[in-house]
Design a protein around this motif. Structure first.
Motif, short mmCIF file in Angstrom:
data_model
loop_
_atom_site.label_atom_id
_atom_site.label_comp_id
_atom_site.label_asym_id
_atom_site.label_seq_id
_atom_site.Cartn_x
_atom_site.Cartn_y
_atom_site.Cartn_z
N VAL A 1 -11.95 2.59 7.98
CA VAL A 1 -12.41 2.20 6.64
C VAL A 1 -11.51 1.08 6.14
O VAL A 1 -10.28 1.14 6.30
CB VAL A 1 -12.35 3.39 5.66
CG1 VAL A 1 -12.74 2.96 4.27
CG2 VAL A 1 -13.26 4.51 6.16
N LYS A 2 -12.09 0.05 5.53
CA LYS A 2 -11.32 -1.06 4.97
C LYS A 2 -11.16 -0.85 3.46
O LYS A 2 -12.13 -0.60 2.76
CB LYS A 2 -12.03 -2.40 5.23
CG LYS A 2 -12.22 -2.73 6.70
CD LYS A 2 -10.91 -2.99 7.41
CE LYS A 2 -11.15 -3.43 8.87
NZ LYS A 2 -9.88 -3.68 9.57
N LEU A 3 -9.93 -0.96 2.99
CA LEU A 3 -9.64 -0.78 1.57
C LEU A 3 -9.21 -2.09 0.95
O LEU A 3 -8.31 -2.77 1.46
CB LEU A 3 -8.53 0.26 1.38
CG LEU A 3 -8.77 1.67 1.93
CD1 LEU A 3 -7.53 2.53 1.66
CD2 LEU A 3 -10.01 2.29 1.30
N LYS A 4 -9.84 -2.42 -0.18
CA LYS A 4 -9.43 -3.57 -0.97
C LYS A 4 -8.49 -3.10 -2.08
O LYS A 4 -8.37 -1.90 -2.33
CB LYS A 4 -10.66 -4.27 -1.56
CG LYS A 4 -11.57 -4.88 -0.50
CD LYS A 4 -12.78 -5.56 -1.14
CE LYS A 4 -13.67 -6.19 -0.09
NZ LYS A 4 -14.85 -6.85 -0.70
N THR B 1 -3.66 4.26 -0.49
CA THR B 1 -4.10 3.42 -1.60
C THR B 1 -3.63 1.99 -1.37
O THR B 1 -2.45 1.76 -1.07
CB THR B 1 -3.54 3.92 -2.94
OG1 THR B 1 -3.96 5.27 -3.16
CG2 THR B 1 -4.04 3.05 -4.09
N CYS B 2 -4.56 1.04 -1.47
CA CYS B 2 -4.23 -0.37 -1.30
C CYS B 2 -3.93 -0.99 -2.66
O CYS B 2 -4.69 -0.81 -3.62
CB CYS B 2 -5.41 -1.11 -0.64
SG CYS B 2 -5.16 -2.89 -0.48
N PHE C 1 0.84 -1.20 0.00
CA PHE C 1 0.00 0.00 0.00
C PHE C 1 0.87 1.25 0.00
O PHE C 1 2.07 1.19 0.30
CB PHE C 1 -0.93 0.01 1.22
CG PHE C 1 -0.20 -0.02 2.55
CD1 PHE C 1 0.00 1.15 3.27
CD2 PHE C 1 0.30 -1.20 3.06
CE1 PHE C 1 0.67 1.14 4.48
CE2 PHE C 1 0.96 -1.24 4.27
CZ PHE C 1 1.15 -0.06 4.98
N HIS D 1 -8.44 0.41 -4.25
CA HIS D 1 -9.27 1.43 -3.62
C HIS D 1 -8.42 2.41 -2.82
O HIS D 1 -7.36 2.05 -2.29
CB HIS D 1 -10.32 0.79 -2.73
CG HIS D 1 -11.39 0.07 -3.49
ND1 HIS D 1 -12.57 0.65 -3.86
CD2 HIS D 1 -11.43 -1.21 -3.98
CE1 HIS D 1 -13.31 -0.21 -4.54
NE2 HIS D 1 -12.63 -1.36 -4.64
N THR D 2 -8.91 3.64 -2.72
CA THR D 2 -8.17 4.73 -2.09
C THR D 2 -9.03 5.46 -1.07
O THR D 2 -10.24 5.64 -1.27
CB THR D 2 -7.69 5.75 -3.15
OG1 THR D 2 -6.76 5.12 -4.03
CG2 THR D 2 -7.01 6.94 -2.51
N PHE D 3 -8.41 5.85 0.03
CA PHE D 3 -9.03 6.73 1.01
C PHE D 3 -8.29 8.06 0.94
O PHE D 3 -7.06 8.10 1.09
CB PHE D 3 -8.91 6.13 2.42
CG PHE D 3 -9.46 7.02 3.51
CD1 PHE D 3 -10.80 6.98 3.85
CD2 PHE D 3 -8.63 7.89 4.21
CE1 PHE D 3 -11.30 7.79 4.85
CE2 PHE D 3 -9.12 8.71 5.21
CZ PHE D 3 -10.47 8.66 5.54
N GLU E 1 -3.71 10.51 2.03
CA GLU E 1 -4.17 9.56 1.02
C GLU E 1 -3.56 8.19 1.27
O GLU E 1 -2.35 8.07 1.48
CB GLU E 1 -3.80 10.06 -0.38
CG GLU E 1 -4.22 9.12 -1.51
CD GLU E 1 -3.74 9.65 -2.85
OE1 GLU E 1 -4.57 10.16 -3.61
OE2 GLU E 1 -2.52 9.56 -3.12
N LYS F 1 -11.37 3.71 -9.21
CA LYS F 1 -10.53 2.59 -8.84
C LYS F 1 -9.17 2.71 -9.50
O LYS F 1 -9.06 3.04 -10.68
CB LYS F 1 -11.20 1.27 -9.24
CG LYS F 1 -10.47 0.05 -8.73
CD LYS F 1 -11.25 -1.23 -8.98
CE LYS F 1 -10.49 -2.43 -8.43
NZ LYS F 1 -11.23 -3.70 -8.66
#
Length: 298
Positions: free
Chosen positions: A196-199, A181-182, A169, A202-204, A179, A216
């Protein structure tokens, strides 16, 4: 004077000018000073052989002469032991810090074989001695992580905590910009007490205090690892900040609306091309003078 005696007198703030000079010539002088500055909360035990001896002396007047013969050496041994213990406490609690300057990137191998790519103008710190019990790093700036599988791994920033077990990540934390990003596995991001869980893909992203929705991510790694900074609907002021991190230049944009959104990228190895990549889509022009760049409206 022996090294241990110099260190003891330094801890007692009892060095004369000649002894101070000798202390500064010690091979590990700089390390001792760094330890002292970094861990002020760990203060070396105050121990003075002479003071302790003078305190005990009245009680020993009736003692036999041979008692005094072993007392002072014993106190000296105790003092050296106290110094060694203090140095051990300093060392075991001292974090390892890795810092990059403008336009510099570096690779870091963590104790569990996890790896970190640290972007320009960033700082990463961790405690190597406590790593087996606590896989935790602190980050200011931007870094890409490949985490070896194991117990929980935390990346602590001023804006939030990123928690994983084993994954890949990217974390970017700069002023008013956070930011995550996974790219592989599952990433947990805690911000303002919410997680929040990121797969993968996906980005927070929190920019200027606002949570932004993101498309995405299809790339396998962040673009900056390959010499390019990329943005999607990001205010120009944040693009300028990143530009200054990658080039040793200062950008003047006093007469420009830096809240305008920019989508695009710029290269890290060609100044003119990078400037054109940012200015042309926004109908701006620029001029360069020394280490300064002036942005102008067309």
């Amino acid at each position: 004077m022996k090294r241990e005696e110099l260190i003891k007198k330094w801890l007692d703030n009892n060095l004369n000018t000649e002894e101070q000079n000798a202390f500064e010539q010690l091979e590990d002088y700089s390390d001792i000073i760094k330890i002292d500055k970094a861990l002020k909360k760990f203060k070396a035990p105050e121990f003075s052989v002479d003071q302790n001896y003078q305190t005990l002396k009245p009680q020993l007047k009736s003692a036999k002469t041979n008692s005094n013969q072993w007392l002072k050496p014993f106190l000296r041994i105790a003092a050296v032991f106290a110094i060694a213990l203090s140095v051990y406490l300093y060392t075991s609690n001292l974090d390892t810090e890795v810092k990059t300057i403008i336009a510099e990137q570096t690779s870091i191998a963590l104790p569990d074989n996890s790896t970190v790519e640290l972007n320009a103008n960033s700082l990463l710190s961790f405690n190597e001695d406590n790593w087996s019990n606590n896989r935790e790093v602190r980050l200011q700036g931007e870094a890409y992580f490949k985490v070896a599988k194991g117990q929980k791994f935390d990346v602590i920033t001023e804006d939030g905590i990123v928690s994983v077990l084993g994954t890949q990540f990217n974390v970017k934390q700069r002023e008013q910009y956070f930011e995550v990003t996974c790219y592989e596995g599952l990433v947990g991001v805690t911000h303002n007490n919410k997680t929040v869980k990121l797969k993968p893909g996906h980005t927070f992203k929190i920019v200027d205090g606002k949570l932004l929705a993101n498309e995405k991510e299809n790339a396998m790694q962040p673009h900056w690892l390959h010499g390019e900074s990329s943005f999607k609907s990001i205010a120009l002021k944040h693009v300028i900040t990143e530009f200054e991190n990658q080039y040793n230049m200062y950008i003047h944009a006093d007469n420009i609306d830096t809240s305008r959104l920019f989508t695009g990228s710029f290269t890290h190895n060609n100044l003119d091309l990078a400037l054109k990549s940012v200015t042309i889509p926004l109908n701006l022009s620029y001029s360069i003078s020394g280490k300064s760049i002036l942005l102008k409206r067309e």
